[in-house]
Design a protein around this motif. Structure first.
Motif, PDB file in Angstrom:
ATOM      1  N   SER A 204       1.055  -1.057  -0.071  1.00  0.00           N
ATOM      2  CA  SER A 204       0.016  -0.165   0.020  1.00  0.00           C
ATOM      3  C   SER A 204       0.800   1.328   0.215  1.00  0.00           C
ATOM      4  N   GLN A 205       0.173   2.423  -0.128  1.00  0.00           N
ATOM      5  CA  GLN A 205       1.030   3.679  -0.287  1.00  0.00           C
ATOM      6  C   GLN A 205       1.620   4.259   0.870  1.00  0.00           C
ATOM      7  N   ASN A 206       1.076   4.112   1.929  1.00  0.00           N
ATOM      8  CA  ASN A 206       1.320   5.026   3.319  1.00  0.00           C
ATOM      9  C   ASN A 206       1.602   4.405   4.579  1.00  0.00           C
ATOM     10  N   TYR A 207       2.375   5.135   5.373  1.00  0.00           N
ATOM     11  CA  TYR A 207       2.498   4.568   6.674  1.00  0.00           C
ATOM     12  C   TYR A 207       1.449   5.166   7.674  1.00  0.00           C
ATOM     13  N   TRP A 208       0.563   4.357   7.896  1.00  0.00           N
ATOM     14  CA  TRP A 208      -0.844   4.968   8.686  1.00  0.00           C
ATOM     15  C   TRP A 208      -0.186   4.569  10.184  1.00  0.00           C
ATOM     16  N   LEU A 209      -0.504   5.705  10.897  1.00  0.00           N
ATOM     17  CA  LEU A 209       0.130   5.498  12.367  1.00  0.00           C
ATOM     18  C   LEU A 209      -0.151   4.481  13.191  1.00  0.00           C
ATOM     19  N   ARG A 210      -1.568   4.247  13.227  1.00  0.00           N
ATOM     20  CA  ARG A 210      -2.307   3.248  14.040  1.00  0.00           C
ATOM     21  C   ARG A 210      -1.614   1.873  13.799  1.00  0.00           C
ATOM     22  N   ALA A 211      -1.538   1.440  12.178  1.00  0.00           N
ATOM     23  CA  ALA A 211      -0.994   0.432  11.839  1.00  0.00           C
ATOM     24  C   ALA A 211       0.719   0.169  12.263  1.00  0.00           C
ATOM     25  N   GLU A 212       1.344   1.215  12.260  1.00  0.00           N
ATOM     26  CA  GLU A 212       2.409   1.281  13.015  1.00  0.00           C
ATOM     27  C   GLU A 212       2.443   0.743  14.476  1.00  0.00           C
ATOM     28  N   GLY A 213       1.304   1.333  15.033  1.00  0.00           N
ATOM     29  CA  GLY A 213       1.252   1.154  16.369  1.00  0.00           C
ATOM     30  C   GLY A 213       0.734  -0.408  16.760  1.00  0.00           C
ATOM     31  N   TRP A 214      -0.103  -0.874  15.875  1.00  0.00           N
ATOM     32  CA  TRP A 214      -0.632  -2.220  16.211  1.00  0.00           C
ATOM     33  C   TRP A 214       0.690  -3.225  16.040  1.00  0.00           C
ATOM     34  N   PHE A 215       1.310  -3.080  15.110  1.00  0.00           N
ATOM     35  CA  PHE A 215       2.677  -3.972  14.984  1.00  0.00           C
ATOM     36  C   PHE A 215       3.549  -3.776  16.094  1.00  0.00           C
ATOM     37  N   LEU A 216       3.847  -2.688  16.595  1.00  0.00           N
ATOM     38  CA  LEU A 216       4.743  -2.174  17.806  1.00  0.00           C
ATOM     39  C   LEU A 216       4.124  -2.847  19.142  1.00  0.00           C
ATOM     40  N   MET A 217       3.014  -2.703  19.200  1.00  0.00           N
ATOM     41  CA  MET A 217       2.182  -3.454  20.343  1.00  0.00           C
ATOM     42  C   MET A 217       2.330  -4.794  20.236  1.00  0.00           C
ATOM     43  N   ALA A 218       2.123  -5.361  19.006  1.00  0.00           N
ATOM     44  CA  ALA A 218       2.155  -6.813  18.901  1.00  0.00           C
ATOM     45  C   ALA A 218       3.517  -7.273  19.397  1.00  0.00           C
ATOM     46  N   LEU A 219       4.610  -6.676  18.963  1.00  0.00           N
ATOM     47  CA  LEU A 219       6.220  -7.130  19.426  1.00  0.00           C
ATOM     48  C   LEU A 219       6.426  -7.209  20.672  1.00  0.00           C
ATOM     49  N   VAL A 220       5.808  -5.958  21.319  1.00  0.00           N
ATOM     50  CA  VAL A 220       6.304  -5.877  22.841  1.00  0.00           C
ATOM     51  C   VAL A 220       5.352  -6.942  23.851  1.00  0.00           C
ATOM     52  N   ASP A 221       4.144  -7.085  23.173  1.00  0.00           N
ATOM     53  CA  ASP A 221       3.160  -8.093  24.053  1.00  0.00           C
ATOM     54  C   ASP A 221       3.927  -9.370  23.629  1.00  0.00           C
ATOM     55  N   ILE A 222       4.415  -9.725  22.644  1.00  0.00           N
ATOM     56  CA  ILE A 222       4.930 -11.112  22.189  1.00  0.00           C
ATOM     57  C   ILE A 222       6.126 -11.238  23.106  1.00  0.00           C
ATOM     58  N   LEU A 223       6.919 -10.206  23.175  1.00  0.00           N
ATOM     59  CA  LEU A 223       8.196 -10.295  23.986  1.00  0.00           C
ATOM     60  C   LEU A 223       7.871 -10.726  25.728  1.00  0.00           C
ATOM     61  N   GLU A 224       6.866  -9.931  26.000  1.00  0.00           N
ATOM     62  CA  GLU A 224       6.438 -10.116  27.442  1.00  0.00           C
ATOM     63  C   GLU A 224       6.050 -11.395  27.726  1.00  0.00           C
ATOM     64  N   ILE A 225       5.359 -12.321  26.598  1.00  0.00           N
ATOM     65  CA  ILE A 225       4.919 -13.683  26.542  1.00  0.00           C
ATOM     66  C   ILE A 225       5.981 -14.585  26.736  1.00  0.00           C
TER      67      ILE A 225
END
Length: 367
Positions: A204-225
């Motif tokens: 897709s064309q752009n960097y949507w803020l919340r999408a960046e956030g969803w991915f970032l939140m997935a990463l930190v929650d994965i690390l906690e688990i």
């Protein structure tokens, strides 16, 4: 001030009409199993674990119990839609089962896991975002499904599919990251058939803020688990997390927040958006708290949280409100959303929506 806001959310919400679910309220939708409520359940369970105030646990238990039948079936849940969004609310089931011992919660976990076993995949091996979006990976879906998937593997499956989770994240980094900016495009179509995808890259064309956030939140929650730093999954995800945080910091506004389209900081129509800024604040502060990244990053997370409070947390008629929240954004579908800058500017901005409230509260609880 924030505690008053939390109390209002609890008092005025029910499974039939959650105050925070503006999509349901605006669209006059019936109660249904959904990721929006799931985000709030995660926040309330975190409040319980922070405060040990049973009102939070009781609220989540009563809310989720409404949707779960004794045999573990979930009201309104349709496995054949293959919608990753519907996995997210299942994260609450693990802790609810731990705290209440209700067998139906354990059965419901299995029903959601069955969807992941059957979920269609792209040729690269990643879950389709939804059945109606064939061959597509959206950053949103990483948060919606992977932490639930990982928790199941850790608890019940002897980590059998850790490698699958790792490979799906590796594919996102390989396919969706811009090496120059360090940011990730909102979505990828492995077939290149969608109207929004680039013919050569599938992106897709752009960097949507919340999408960046969803991915970032997935990463930190994965690390906690995962916890175990010897796991390859941990080492790869922690590096991916750090790289994305460092990339995002370059685009942080003087206010502490980030713009709806991350890199278009000079576009006059662009605006500082609450949900994505809250998610990034939460992810940074949590990563610092867990020792995943250096404490030198903490001021960036704090600045983001304070910026949101200064700009969008306000009192009206004696009640607290949180504004500046993009209601929804996606790609394709019946409205043929094209992923352009104009498109992201066209979506409604609302108040008191869970996609902003939940990460805002989670950021608040990281101290």
């Amino acid at each position: 001030m924030i505690d008053r806001y939390i109390d209002r959310l609890l008092l005025d919400s029910s499974p039939q009409r959650p105050l925070w679910n503006q999509e349901m309220i605006i669209g006059n939708k019936k109660p249904h199993w959904n990721y929006i409520d799931g985000c709030m359940m995660t926040a309330f369970l975190t409040l319980y674990e922070k405060s040990f105030d049973k009102k939070y646990l009781d609220f989540v238990d009563n809310f989720i119990d409404y949707f779960i039948e004794d045999n573990g079936s979930i009201k309104s849940f349709d496995i054949e839609t293959y919608n990753l969004d519907n996995i997210n609310e299942g994260r609450a089931l693990y802790k609810l089962h731990d705290y209440t011992g209700k067998k139906k919660y354990r059965k419901a976990i299995e029903n959601l896991y069955i969807q992941l076993q059957l979920q269609p995949r792209t040729k690269e091996g990643n879950f389709w975002h939804k059945g109606i979006y064939p061959n597509q990976i959206w950053l949103d879906g990483l948060y919606m499904a992977q932490p639930f998937y990982l928790e199941y593997e850790k608890r019940f499956n002897n980590k059998k599919n850790y490698i699958d989770i790792l490979n799906q994240i590796k594919n996102v980094v390989k396919l969706m990251k811009n090496k120059e900016t360090g940011l990730y495009y909102h979505a990828y179509d492995s077939s290149r058939d969608s109207s929004w995808s680039n013919e050569e890259t599938g992106l897709s064309q752009n960097y949507w803020l919340r999408a960046e956030g969803w991915f970032l939140m997935a990463l930190v929650d994965i690390l906690e688990i995962v916890e175990d730093k010897k796991e390859e999954l941990y080492s790869f995800v922690s590096k991916t997390l750090l790289d994305l945080i460092e990339a995002l910091i370059k685009y942080q506004d003087i206010s502490g927040m980030w713009f709806q389209v991350v890199d278009k900081i000079d576009e006059p129509r662009n605006y500082l958006e609450t949900s994505g800024s809250s998610i990034i604040s939460y992810a940074i502060l949590k990563a610092v708290r867990l020792g995943i990244i250096s404490k030198e990053f903490k001021p960036f997370g704090e600045k983001a949280f304070n910026g949101i409070c200064n700009k969008y947390l306000f009192e009206r008629d004696g009640e607290m409100n949180l504004g500046g929240i993009c209601l929804v954004a996606g790609l394709g579908g019946k409205d043929n959303r094209d992923g352009s800058f104009d498109y992201y500017m066209s979506e409604p901005v609302v108040e008191n929506e869970a996609k902003g409230i939940a990460p805002f509260l989670l950021a608040y609880l990281q101290e």
